[in-house]
Design a protein around this motif. Structure first.
Motif, mmCIF file in Angstrom:
data_model
loop_
_atom_site.group_PDB
_atom_site.id
_atom_site.type_symbol
_atom_site.label_atom_id
_atom_site.label_comp_id
_atom_site.label_asym_id
_atom_site.label_seq_id
_atom_site.Cartn_x
_atom_site.Cartn_y
_atom_site.Cartn_z
ATOM 1 N N VAL A 80 0.849 -1.193 0.000
ATOM 2 C CA VAL A 80 0.000 0.000 0.000
ATOM 3 C C VAL A 80 0.883 1.240 0.000
ATOM 4 O O VAL A 80 1.868 1.306 0.741
ATOM 5 C CB VAL A 80 -0.892 0.002 1.259
ATOM 6 N N ALA A 111 0.712 5.138 0.874
ATOM 7 C CA ALA A 111 -0.060 6.257 1.444
ATOM 8 C C ALA A 111 0.739 7.534 1.192
ATOM 9 O O ALA A 111 0.871 7.950 0.049
ATOM 10 C CB ALA A 111 -0.322 6.002 2.915
ATOM 11 N N GLY A 112 1.323 8.131 2.220
ATOM 12 C CA GLY A 112 2.079 9.377 2.018
ATOM 13 C C GLY A 112 3.435 9.157 1.368
ATOM 14 O O GLY A 112 4.069 10.095 0.890
ATOM 15 N N GLY A 113 3.900 7.928 1.396
ATOM 16 C CA GLY A 113 5.156 7.605 0.714
ATOM 17 C C GLY A 113 6.412 8.058 1.455
ATOM 18 O O GLY A 113 7.521 7.837 0.976
ATOM 19 N N GLN A 114 6.274 8.637 2.614
ATOM 20 C CA GLN A 114 7.448 9.204 3.293
ATOM 21 C C GLN A 114 8.353 8.134 3.882
ATOM 22 O O GLN A 114 9.534 8.375 4.115
ATOM 23 C CB GLN A 114 7.016 10.198 4.374
ATOM 24 N N SER A 115 7.813 6.969 4.121
ATOM 25 C CA SER A 115 8.657 5.845 4.535
ATOM 26 C C SER A 115 8.832 4.850 3.398
ATOM 27 O O SER A 115 9.902 4.294 3.208
ATOM 28 C CB SER A 115 8.039 5.131 5.738
ATOM 29 N N LEU A 116 7.778 4.644 2.649
ATOM 30 C CA LEU A 116 7.827 3.618 1.607
ATOM 31 C C LEU A 116 8.694 4.031 0.419
ATOM 32 O O LEU A 116 9.474 3.224 -0.095
ATOM 33 C CB LEU A 116 6.407 3.277 1.132
ATOM 34 N N THR A 168 0.962 10.306 6.299
ATOM 35 C CA THR A 168 -0.381 10.111 6.845
ATOM 36 C C THR A 168 -0.298 9.539 8.261
ATOM 37 O O THR A 168 0.694 8.918 8.635
ATOM 38 C CB THR A 168 -1.186 9.137 5.964
ATOM 39 N N ALA A 225 8.915 5.758 16.179
ATOM 40 C CA ALA A 225 7.950 6.764 15.730
ATOM 41 C C ALA A 225 7.077 7.224 16.886
ATOM 42 O O ALA A 225 6.809 6.471 17.824
ATOM 43 C CB ALA A 225 7.089 6.194 14.610
ATOM 44 N N GLU A 226 6.624 8.459 16.787
ATOM 45 C CA GLU A 226 5.833 9.047 17.866
ATOM 46 C C GLU A 226 4.406 8.499 17.902
ATOM 47 O O GLU A 226 3.892 8.165 18.966
ATOM 48 C CB GLU A 226 5.763 10.577 17.709
ATOM 49 N N VAL A 253 -5.419 -0.561 6.971
ATOM 50 C CA VAL A 253 -5.795 0.299 8.099
ATOM 51 C C VAL A 253 -6.750 1.336 7.532
ATOM 52 O O VAL A 253 -6.446 1.958 6.513
ATOM 53 C CB VAL A 253 -4.564 0.994 8.703
#
Ligand SMILES: Cc1cc2nc3c(=O)[nH]c(=O)nc-3n(C[C@H](O)[C@H](O)[C@H](O)COP(=O)(O)OP(=O)(O)OC[C@H]3O[C@@H](n4cnc5c(N)ncnc54)[C@H](O)[C@@H]3O)c2cc1C
Lengths: 289, 779
Positions: free
Chosen positions: A30, A32-37, A109, A121-122, A165
């Motif tokens: 999946v 989503a925001g792509g900031q990790s993927l 996200t 992560a927070e 999710v």
């Protein structure tokens, strides 16, 4: 640093997205925001055959309040939530501000951070701290999973490969609850080396409830049960807070990496739990007055 | 010829295009029919290549060619090596030097993770990367040397077997009588300091685009380099082409810092591919490649001893120095001798002995990076001076007062050569004045007064000092061509490459004054080999002095030509003609003024008559700079340490510095700020980490931590101006200085903050985990 070849789909509904996930199973990922993927794709650390971009799926980007909880759609951007909280959940607002930089939060996200389950992560830690819940959907239906059960290891969750999710639920702290959040990061916006969050409610000068979560210290965000038990029902003196933090620190199972030893993490977790608890207690007693 | 622009805070003329996102960086170079290159890089630090199979890669979609060493054998020439000792230095010091050339592609062995094994050229970068993955290599891993001190010992795995040792440079050097100094001392302080491997990390990575014109037999290559003329020379000899058939253009550079001043395999491989394939080829280094294959830097160990009198007077200095070179000794004596030549710095120390070993290891090759040996050596020296002060219970400011060379002792002759072989003689400056200026700006005394009260409240604040004297603007020359066109506008071309220093502004200021034209009439082009025949490039804090003086010289020649032509046009004696603001006029007769365009046009022959003079309004100058000129500074850092977490916060940072005559104070401030930022990186954040197998553990900017604006404290600069007697413009170099002192100043400040704990900081970066461990060891 170009991703390995993949097929790209961008479904418009949750069901359509679930169809893709079902069809491709472990081969699908999946987006989503792509900031990790996206970095993992570019490093070719993740090599999905199919990328299921959920950014155009309708109905996943709402923030509402029902039954004393914030219901946050999985696609809600971290930056958007930061603004939408509006004083209702200062701990969460403070935590969001510590995620990367504004540019990252504008894309990243809330659900993506939870699904990604980085132990430093927070958001996962804060969700655990407030006894939050993750709502998922698969072809077999919906599940609601407590944060405590959701995070099972570094970047590992209770989510099945064909599940999505769809929402996270954040019970709002009761009025008068004090909060504290401290983390050590090498630079502004870096993932925490270690962090601790606390929510404390007092009554008649005693701790009615204490909730403490530690992150960046082991495989998953961890509730500091020993600290909570030490405090509950007692008058929170400096010495007691110290005992609570020490008791909880001894139960941690910290990891080591390039930036900090396990010993450092345990030691600093204790310091940060002390600080977070002290802040929470002074905020709680401040508002009680 | 007044100084209208020289010294003025002119806003940077290049900034509008950068701020609008209209810079033309290497990746912005687009040519029709471009092919894209990707490289297969060695996954082992040391391994033999038994076989390479490229069939799968060659038949992968979009692939045009795959090249290994065997495929390009006839093209494979040794890459350039630098740093042979110049005659004056070789005469004074017996250097042991071993250099082995690298080839652009691994022949039969890889010596560091990231060395290039094969090149894939395809119709897109992504497909080139896909194909690179499909290349199969039979590797035979070999023993690895990663620790520089162990690698220097007999029996260590060898990086270059033919040497029989890993030591690439070794020498001993002494001045005065160090034995007597140590024998007669009241105290001797000894410590071993470690300076980590950290790097320039320009925002823009490296890259090259090459176009081969088969018809003319000419190569044009854009290269994100600080040294286009060096790249041109390397290519001309490697490809067997005349120099004028090899044009190298450095487009806008997003930083260089020395990282882009080294010679690289890709500089050759991209043009070779373009020639072999007859099609333009592009390669843009990605960050992962940059981390492992762009030059690394720093990385030294100093086992240093100071001998002193009880009053803090330093009598003698011994230092055993190791440098980690990485896998190739590309830069010869440059880094080791820079380190030695800057060790003493502003201190009056007449007795010194150094024993130096620069050692090859199975890691990415090192190259000079902003400071080039100076940050390392200043760290060792200033940490040692602070340690001595602590032992003698003398304030760190006071011990420096007692040891800094006074202004009236200048010129100060060390009695040893500089790296260029000329005598090491400090030319001008006032080090004690810089010290006092920095202390005053940083409110040193007030800080000390408040420190104890803060400590009593559990607030640990410290203040740290570091000073350096830096040989800047190494020669021997830079090239500059100045031409006036038909419209009276001026083009300045120079071999100096603007990698962020604001050349388009400061050089225009120099030219506008020297020629007598408005700033807006001047265009500056750097780094295009077609613009000026000979050039050196931008590194070593050299371009302001070397290119600046060449530009001024060339302008003076052009001005004389313009005056002669204007005199003919105005029917006046040349001695009576002046040029100002782009107008030529007879002195005292303002009405006679004509624009330079008229002067030029009147010089062009017509059918009716010849010109008033030859329209040759062009000159090229190569101002000779025989040796360096010494810039200096004192830095003061204020920090606060969280003793519960080991986290360090920078509170303030002051720099009092002398770079001679300032062309543009805005640019000077910017250079100091940028340098300090990189020094802060060295002090607190940045480190290239390898494991024992020679695997790079810091392969991305998630792990290799470059400080951002958020990590920097307010920076304050005090400008002291002591003109250099060594060049007509009175300038000194400035580019590197900011990066030299922060590691020492910050480490000194941290140690000062933690006085009650007695913490000894012997290594950088001072990470929270390292610092907390030190605090807890002593607590
Ligand atoms: C420079 C930088 C600094 C950062 N600093 C921090 C920091 O300090 N703290 C912090 O917490 N984070 C940090 N992050 C990470 C950031 O918060 C990410 O946004 C977040 O971790 C992932 O969210 P995303 O929406 O970008 O998810 P993506 O990157 O798109 O996805 C992440 C993972 O989650 C999965 N996923 C996403 N959404 C769903 C879903 N609805 N259902 C099932 N699986 C899903 C994806 O398949 C993927 O495996 C940083 C990122 C960067 C680039």
């Amino acid at each position: 640093m170009k991703p390995a070849p993949f097929e790209y789909v961008d479904p418009r509904t949750v069901d359509e997205a679930l169809d893709h996930l079902h069809r491709h199973g472990e081969e699908a990922k999946v987006l989503a925001g792509g900031q990790s993927l996206a970095p993992m794709l570019n490093f070719r650390l993740a090599r999905p055959a199919v990328l299921v971009d959920i950014n155009r799926v309708a109905g996943l980007d709402g923030v509402t309040e029902t039954n004393g909880a914030l219901r946050v759609g999985t696609l809600v951007r971290q930056r958007h939530l930061e603004r939408a909280i509006d004083g209702r959940f200062p701990l969460l607002a403070a935590g969001l501000k510590l995620i990367g930089h504004t540019a990252i939060r504008v894309r990243g996200t809330v659900g993506g951070s939870i699904a990604h389950a980085d132990p430093a992560a927070e958001l996962p830690a804060l969700l655990a701290c407030c006894d939050g819940v993750i709502l998922t959907r698969g072809r077999r239906g919906e599940r609601s999973i407590a944060a405590a059960e959701f995070f099972v290891g570094p970047l590992m969750t209770a989510l099945a490969p064909d599940e999505l999710v769809v929402e996270t639920r954040w019970p709002l702290p009761a009025p008068g609850t004090g909060w504290g959040l401290h983390e050590v990061a090498r630079r502004h916006g870096d993932f925490a080396l270690v962090g601790a969050a606390a929510l404390v409610a007092l009554s008649d000068g005693q701790v009615r409830s204490a909730r403490v979560a530690v992150f960046g210290c082991g495989a998953t965000p961890t509730r500091a049960a020993a600290a909570e038990a030490t405090l509950e029902g007692r008058v929170p003196t400096v010495a007691l807070i110290d005992d609570a933090a020490r008791a909880a620190a001894s139960k941690l199972d910290p990891h080591a990496d390039l930036h900090a030893s396990a010993e450092y993490r345990r030691r600093v977790a204790r310091t940060l739990m002390t600080r977070a608890l002290s802040d929470a207690i002074s905020r709680a007693s401040g508002s009680a007055r | 010829m007044g100084a209208k622009y020289f010294g003025a805070a002119v806003r940077r003329r290049e900034d509008p295009r950068f701020l609008r996102g209209e810079g033309r960086y290497l990746d912005d170079v687009k040519v029709a029919g471009l092919l894209h290159a990707a490289f297969l890089r060695a996954p082992y630090a040391h391994a033999a290549i038994r076989a390479i199979r490229t069939e799968r890669a060659r038949s992968a979609p979009g692939v045009v060619a795959v090249f290994t060493f065997a495929d390009l054998e006839t093209w494979m020439k040794p890459l350039p090596l630098f740093g042979a000792p110049p005659p004056g230095l070789a005469a004074a010091i017996a250097f042991e030097i071993r250099q082995a050339p690298q080839f652009a592609l691994c022949r039969d062995r890889a010596r560091y993770v990231g060395e290039i094994v094969a090149m894939v050229v395809a119709d897109s970068r992504a497909r080139a990367e896909d194909a690179a993955e499909a290349i199969e290599v039979d590797w035979e891993p070999l023993p690895v040397a990663t620790d520089m001190r162990q690698a220097a010992e007999a029996g260590a795995p060898l990086v270059h077997e033919a040497w029989g040792t890993n030591v690439g440079v070794a020498f001993t050097h002494a001045i005065g009588n160090v034995e007597a100094a140590f024998a007669g001392a009241d105290v001797v302080m000894s410590e071993t300091f470690h300076i980590q491997r950290y790097v320039g990390m320009p925002l823009e990575s490296r890259g090259a685009v090459a176009v081969w014109d088969r018809r003319d037999g000419a190569l044009t290559t854009w290269n994100s380099t600080q040294v286009s003329h060096f790249v041109q020379q390397g290519l001309a000899s490697a490809l067997g082409l005349p120099h004028h058939k090899v044009r190298v253009i450095a487009p806008d550079l997003g930083g260089g810092f020395g990282t882009k001043a080294s010679g690289y395999p890709e500089d050759h491989l991209v043009p070779i591919a373009a020639i072999v394939l007859g099609r333009p080829v592009k390669w843009v280094e990605d960050r992962r490649e940059h981390m492992m294959s762009a030059a690394h830097a720093r990385h030294q160990i100093h086992a240093i001893s100071l001998a002193a009198r009880r009053d803090g007077t330093i009598l003698g200095l011994r230092d055993r120095i190791w440098l980690d070179l990485g896998a190739y000794n590309v830069w010869g004596i440059v880094l080791p001798y820079n380190t030695v030549a800057h060790l003493i710095g502003p201190h009056r120390i007449r007795n010194m002995r150094v024993d130096v070993q620069a050692v090859t290891t199975h890691k990415t090759p090192n190259a000079p990076y902003r400071g080039a040996g100076r940050p390392e050596t200043v760290f060792a020296m200033d940490r040692a001076v602070d340690r001595l002060a602590r032992e003698l219970k003398i304030d760190p400011a006071e011990i420096r007062r007692r040891n800094y060379i006074r202004a009236d002792e200048l010129p100060y002759d060390f009695g040893m050569p500089y790296r260029d072989g000329n005598p090491l003689v400090y030319d001008s400056g006032d080090f004690p004045a810089a010290l006092e200026a920095a202390l005053k700006a940083a409110d040193y005394d007030e800080f000390r007064r408040g420190q104890a009260a803060l400590r009593a409240r559990g607030v640990y604040r410290g203040i740290g000092i570091s000073g350096y004297v830096e040989g800047t603007a190494i020669g021997p020359f830079e090239g500059a061509t100045v031409k006036v066109d038909l419209g009276g506008r001026v083009l300045v071309a120079t071999g100096a490459v603007n990698s962020g220093q604001g050349h388009e502004t400061s050089f225009a200021q120099v030219c506008a004054d020297a020629l007598g034209v408005p700033l807006e009439h001047v265009t500056v082009v750097g780094g295009d080999t077609a613009g000026v025949p000979f050039g050196v490039g931008t590194f070593a804090s050299r371009s302001g002095v070397t290119a600046g003086n060449s530009i001024a010289d060339a302008c003076h020649q052009v001005r004389a030509k313009l005056v002669k032509a204007a005199a003919a046009l105005l029917e006046a004696a040349p001695g009576d003609v002046d040029i100002e603001d782009g107008q030529a006029f007879v002195r005292g007769v303002p009405a006679s003024a004509v624009p330079l365009a008229r002067v030029v046009q009147a010089s062009i022959p017509t059918f009716a008559k010849p010109g008033v003079a030859s329209p040759d309004f062009e000159a090229t100058a190569y101002h000779h700079v025989p040796t360096v000129t010494f810039a200096s500074a004192v830095h003061v850092a204020q920090v606060e340490v969280d003793v519960g977490t080991g986290h360090v916060t920078l509170l303030r940072y002051v720099v009092a510095h002398d770079c001679g005559k300032v062309i543009n104070p805005l640019i000077v401030d910017g250079q100091v700020h940028g340098g300090v930022a990189q020094g802060v990186g060295g002090a607190l954040y940045e480190e290239m980490v390898y494991d024992e197998q020679g695997q790079l553990l810091t392969g991305s900017l998630m792990d290799y931590l470059v400080p951002t604006a958020m990590e920097l404290p307010p920076l304050e600069t005090v400008h002291l101006e002591f003109p250099s007697p060594r060049n007509p413009l009175g300038m000194k170099g400035l580019g590197e200085g900011g990066a030299i002192s922060p590691p020492a100043a910050i480490a000194n400040a941290i140690e000062d903050a933690l006085q009650p704990f007695g913490v000894d900081i012997t290594a950088t970066p001072v990470s929270p985990a390292r610092l907390l461990a030190l605090i807890r060891e002593t607590a």
